[in-house]
Design a protein around this motif. Structure first.
Motif, PDB file in Angstrom:
ATOM      1  N   UNK A 213       1.590  -0.139   3.397  1.00  0.00           N
ATOM      2  CA  UNK A 213       2.786   0.563   3.886  1.00  0.00           C
ATOM      3  C   UNK A 213       2.700   0.884   5.375  1.00  0.00           C
ATOM      4  N   UNK A 214       2.258  -0.112   6.146  1.00  0.00           N
ATOM      5  CA  UNK A 214       2.209   0.064   7.591  1.00  0.00           C
ATOM      6  C   UNK A 214       0.906   0.621   8.122  1.00  0.00           C
ATOM      7  N   UNK A 215      -0.044   0.904   7.234  1.00  0.00           N
ATOM      8  CA  UNK A 215      -1.357   1.394   7.627  1.00  0.00           C
ATOM      9  C   UNK A 215      -2.433   0.416   7.168  1.00  0.00           C
ATOM     10  N   UNK A 216      -3.558   0.332   7.883  1.00  0.00           N
ATOM     11  CA  UNK A 216      -4.658  -0.526   7.416  1.00  0.00           C
ATOM     12  C   UNK A 216      -5.165  -0.050   6.062  1.00  0.00           C
ATOM     13  N   UNK A 217      -5.293  -0.979   5.123  1.00  0.00           N
ATOM     14  CA  UNK A 217      -5.737  -0.628   3.787  1.00  0.00           C
ATOM     15  C   UNK A 217      -7.145  -1.115   3.496  1.00  0.00           C
ATOM     16  N   UNK A 218      -7.392  -1.446   2.237  1.00  0.00           N
ATOM     17  CA  UNK A 218      -8.706  -1.906   1.827  1.00  0.00           C
ATOM     18  C   UNK A 218      -8.946  -3.336   2.314  1.00  0.00           C
ATOM     19  N   UNK A 219     -10.201  -3.744   2.261  1.00  0.00           N
ATOM     20  CA  UNK A 219     -10.532  -5.097   2.660  1.00  0.00           C
ATOM     21  C   UNK A 219      -9.822  -6.079   1.735  1.00  0.00           C
ATOM     22  N   UNK A 220      -9.144  -7.062   2.336  1.00  0.00           N
ATOM     23  CA  UNK A 220      -8.289  -7.958   1.573  1.00  0.00           C
ATOM     24  C   UNK A 220      -9.066  -9.091   0.924  1.00  0.00           C
ATOM     25  N   UNK A 221     -10.126  -9.550   1.582  1.00  0.00           N
ATOM     26  CA  UNK A 221     -10.940 -10.640   1.047  1.00  0.00           C
ATOM     27  C   UNK A 221     -12.354 -10.489   1.579  1.00  0.00           C
ATOM     28  N   UNK A 222     -13.213 -11.436   1.266  1.00  0.00           N
ATOM     29  CA  UNK A 222     -14.614 -11.325   1.673  1.00  0.00           C
ATOM     30  C   UNK A 222     -14.880 -11.980   3.026  1.00  0.00           C
ATOM     31  N   UNK A 223     -13.830 -12.233   3.781  1.00  0.00           N
ATOM     32  CA  UNK A 223     -13.997 -12.905   5.073  1.00  0.00           C
ATOM     33  C   UNK A 223     -14.620 -11.965   6.103  1.00  0.00           C
ATOM     34  N   UNK A 224     -15.649 -12.460   6.772  1.00  0.00           N
ATOM     35  CA  UNK A 224     -16.265 -11.770   7.904  1.00  0.00           C
ATOM     36  C   UNK A 224     -16.643 -12.811   8.946  1.00  0.00           C
ATOM     37  N   UNK A 225     -16.398 -12.482  10.183  1.00  0.00           N
ATOM     38  CA  UNK A 225     -16.793 -13.363  11.277  1.00  0.00           C
ATOM     39  C   UNK A 225     -17.359 -12.507  12.395  1.00  0.00           C
ATOM     40  N   UNK A 226     -18.464 -12.966  12.957  1.00  0.00           N
ATOM     41  CA  UNK A 226     -19.101 -12.248  14.056  1.00  0.00           C
ATOM     42  C   UNK A 226     -18.937 -13.060  15.330  1.00  0.00           C
ATOM     43  N   UNK A 227     -18.682 -12.359  16.411  1.00  0.00           N
ATOM     44  CA  UNK A 227     -18.458 -13.049  17.683  1.00  0.00           C
ATOM     45  C   UNK A 227     -18.910 -12.158  18.820  1.00  0.00           C
ATOM     46  N   UNK A 228     -19.327 -12.789  19.898  1.00  0.00           N
ATOM     47  CA  UNK A 228     -19.672 -12.062  21.119  1.00  0.00           C
ATOM     48  C   UNK A 228     -18.481 -12.161  22.060  1.00  0.00           C
ATOM     49  N   UNK A 229     -17.842 -11.029  22.295  1.00  0.00           N
ATOM     50  CA  UNK A 229     -16.724 -10.974  23.223  1.00  0.00           C
ATOM     51  C   UNK A 229     -17.305 -10.865  24.628  1.00  0.00           C
ATOM     52  N   UNK A 230     -16.978 -11.800  25.467  1.00  0.00           N
ATOM     53  CA  UNK A 230     -17.534 -11.805  26.816  1.00  0.00           C
ATOM     54  C   UNK A 230     -16.439 -12.162  27.803  1.00  0.00           C
ATOM     55  N   UNK A 231     -16.750 -12.064  29.076  1.00  0.00           N
ATOM     56  CA  UNK A 231     -15.750 -12.356  30.090  1.00  0.00           C
ATOM     57  C   UNK A 231     -16.437 -12.765  31.380  1.00  0.00           C
ATOM     58  N   UNK A 232     -15.654 -13.239  32.320  1.00  0.00           N
ATOM     59  CA  UNK A 232     -16.070 -13.238  33.710  1.00  0.00           C
ATOM     60  C   UNK A 232     -15.034 -12.407  34.443  1.00  0.00           C
ATOM     61  N   UNK A 233     -15.234 -12.172  35.701  1.00  0.00           N
ATOM     62  CA  UNK A 233     -14.395 -11.199  36.400  1.00  0.00           C
ATOM     63  C   UNK A 233     -12.942 -11.644  36.520  1.00  0.00           C
ATOM     64  N   UNK A 234     -12.649 -12.894  36.183  1.00  0.00           N
ATOM     65  CA  UNK A 234     -11.279 -13.388  36.300  1.00  0.00           C
ATOM     66  C   UNK A 234     -10.557 -13.475  34.962  1.00  0.00           C
ATOM     67  N   UNK A 235     -11.259 -13.228  33.862  1.00  0.00           N
ATOM     68  CA  UNK A 235     -10.647 -13.383  32.544  1.00  0.00           C
ATOM     69  C   UNK A 235      -9.613 -12.291  32.276  1.00  0.00           C
ATOM     70  N   UNK A 236      -8.467 -12.686  31.753  1.00  0.00           N
ATOM     71  CA  UNK A 236      -7.433 -11.751  31.354  1.00  0.00           C
ATOM     72  C   UNK A 236      -7.345 -11.608  29.841  1.00  0.00           C
ATOM     73  N   UNK A 237      -7.956 -12.545  29.106  1.00  0.00           N
ATOM     74  CA  UNK A 237      -7.899 -12.489  27.658  1.00  0.00           C
ATOM     75  C   UNK A 237      -9.101 -13.221  27.074  1.00  0.00           C
ATOM     76  N   UNK A 238      -9.352 -12.955  25.783  1.00  0.00           N
ATOM     77  CA  UNK A 238     -10.427 -13.633  25.069  1.00  0.00           C
ATOM     78  C   UNK A 238      -9.826 -14.236  23.810  1.00  0.00           C
ATOM     79  N   UNK A 239      -9.934 -15.547  23.679  1.00  0.00           N
ATOM     80  CA  UNK A 239      -9.388 -16.265  22.527  1.00  0.00           C
ATOM     81  C   UNK A 239     -10.498 -16.517  21.507  1.00  0.00           C
ATOM     82  N   UNK A 240     -10.229 -16.182  20.270  1.00  0.00           N
ATOM     83  CA  UNK A 240     -11.204 -16.378  19.200  1.00  0.00           C
ATOM     84  C   UNK A 240     -10.561 -17.164  18.062  1.00  0.00           C
ATOM     85  N   UNK A 241     -11.040 -18.376  17.850  1.00  0.00           N
ATOM     86  CA  UNK A 241     -10.573 -19.184  16.732  1.00  0.00           C
ATOM     87  C   UNK A 241     -11.303 -18.757  15.477  1.00  0.00           C
ATOM     88  N   UNK A 242     -10.576 -18.494  14.407  1.00  0.00           N
ATOM     89  CA  UNK A 242     -11.187 -18.071  13.156  1.00  0.00           C
ATOM     90  C   UNK A 242     -11.889 -19.243  12.484  1.00  0.00           C
TER      91      UNK A 242
END
Length: 317
Positions: free
Chosen positions: A182-211
């Motif tokens: 109902x518009x709020x985060x609820x329970x975990x929907x499935x067993x999916x988990x993905x780990x990623x290192x979010x990184x940047x350089x000084x010019x990055x405006x966004x970080x794209x992560x493919x599932x």
């Protein structure tokens, strides 16, 4: 005497540190990134090998949890201690997608909201969790990627007068999928988990992560949850640096607070539909909240704030 005093100080610190290793009680395999609640509104995560170090001398009892295992509360008794978690089947909501033949692939890209206004940005803190809504599509669809908007500079909050700097960072995050309650985060929907290192350089405006896989989008939509596990080292492993720090006030009062850490996110005015929520899971009364103010006192006057995360979905016709 100075040398002896220094040696005793180092020795005391060494004995104060207590190492926990979290293992699966059946397979004896390490439980990676288990949540270790220190039961004082703070907590830490185990690393990829299930190991964590507790340095707070006032902490004797911790509660350890991880998805797929029963929670366990233990008393820390030794300098090095192994804790076994018992596997626990979890009931996950079944998502049924009736899909036609994959004749035509249609992709929808929702771009992140990015700006440079230093009066409106979110300073992330270690262990924080963010959840943003991916609304339902008109046809059967799958979410395939997410995009994080990045604020390119960081603010030294404790500095006087305080300056903005461009800083390169590495942060280990966990991506999970939650139900839309109902518009709020609820329970975990499935067993999916993905780990990623979010990184940047000084010019990055966004970080794209493919599932790692195409995840079905339910008729009610879903929430993507990001957990800021902590800083990552050059190899992408969770750093041993504590996510919180102790600050002495007036020489007699110690105050804890979670460390500021990147990524920092640009804030936008709260929209009517897609919302971002934040919470701190180790707090005693942790719950999802909207962002009601930016990090700095000099702020834009919005009634509520939002982080405009981007995402990509595909449908087959």
């Amino acid at each position: 005497m100075k040398h002896i005093t220094f040696f005793l100080f180092i020795t005391t610190l060494a004995f104060a540190q207590k190492q926990l290793t979290v293992l699966d009680s059946v397979t004896k395999i390490p439980v990676a990134y288990a949540a270790i609640n220190l039961n004082n509104n703070y907590g830490i995560y185990s690393d990829a090998n299930g190991m964590a170090i507790v340095t707070d001398t006032l902490v004797n009892i911790v509660t350890i949890s991880s998805i797929g295992y029963a929670d366990k509360t233990v008393t820390i008794q030794r300098k090095m201690q192994v804790v076994y978690l018992a596997p626990k089947p979890i009931q996950l909501n079944e998502v049924i997608v009736t899909q036609a033949k994959k004749i035509k692939r249609k992709e929808l890209v929702v771009k992140p909201k990015i700006h440079k206004d230093t009066r409106a940005f979110e300073m992330s803190r270690a262990t924080a969790q963010y959840a943003f809504l991916v609304p339902a599509a008109k046809t059967d669809a799958y979410i395939t990627a997410i995009t994080l908007p990045l604020f390119k500079i960081a603010f030294e909050a404790e500095g006087y007068p305080g300056v903005f700097e461009k800083i390169v960072f590495r942060t280990l995050v966990r991506v999970e999928i939650l139900a839309n309650n109902n518009g709020l985060p609820g329970e975990k929907l499935n067993d999916y988990e993905q780990y990623a290192v979010i990184t940047n350089n000084i010019n990055d405006k966004q970080f794209d992560l493919k599932l790692d896989e195409e995840l079905p989008l339910p008729a009610s939509g879903l929430f993507v949850q990001l957990t800021m596990l902590g800083k990552a080292d050059e190899n992408g492993n969770l750093s041993k640096e504590l996510p919180y720090t102790n600050v002495d006030r007036n020489g007699d009062t110690t105050i804890k607070f979670f460390k500021w850490m990147q990524p920092n996110f640009p804030l936008t005015e709260r929209p009517k539909g897609t919302l971002t929520f934040v919470k701190f899971p180790f707090m005693e009364n942790s719950s999802w909240q909207t962002i009601n103010e930016p990090a700095l006192h000099e702020q834009k006057k919005y009634p509520d704030f939002n982080i405009g995360f981007g995402y990509t979905t595909v449908s087959y016709q």
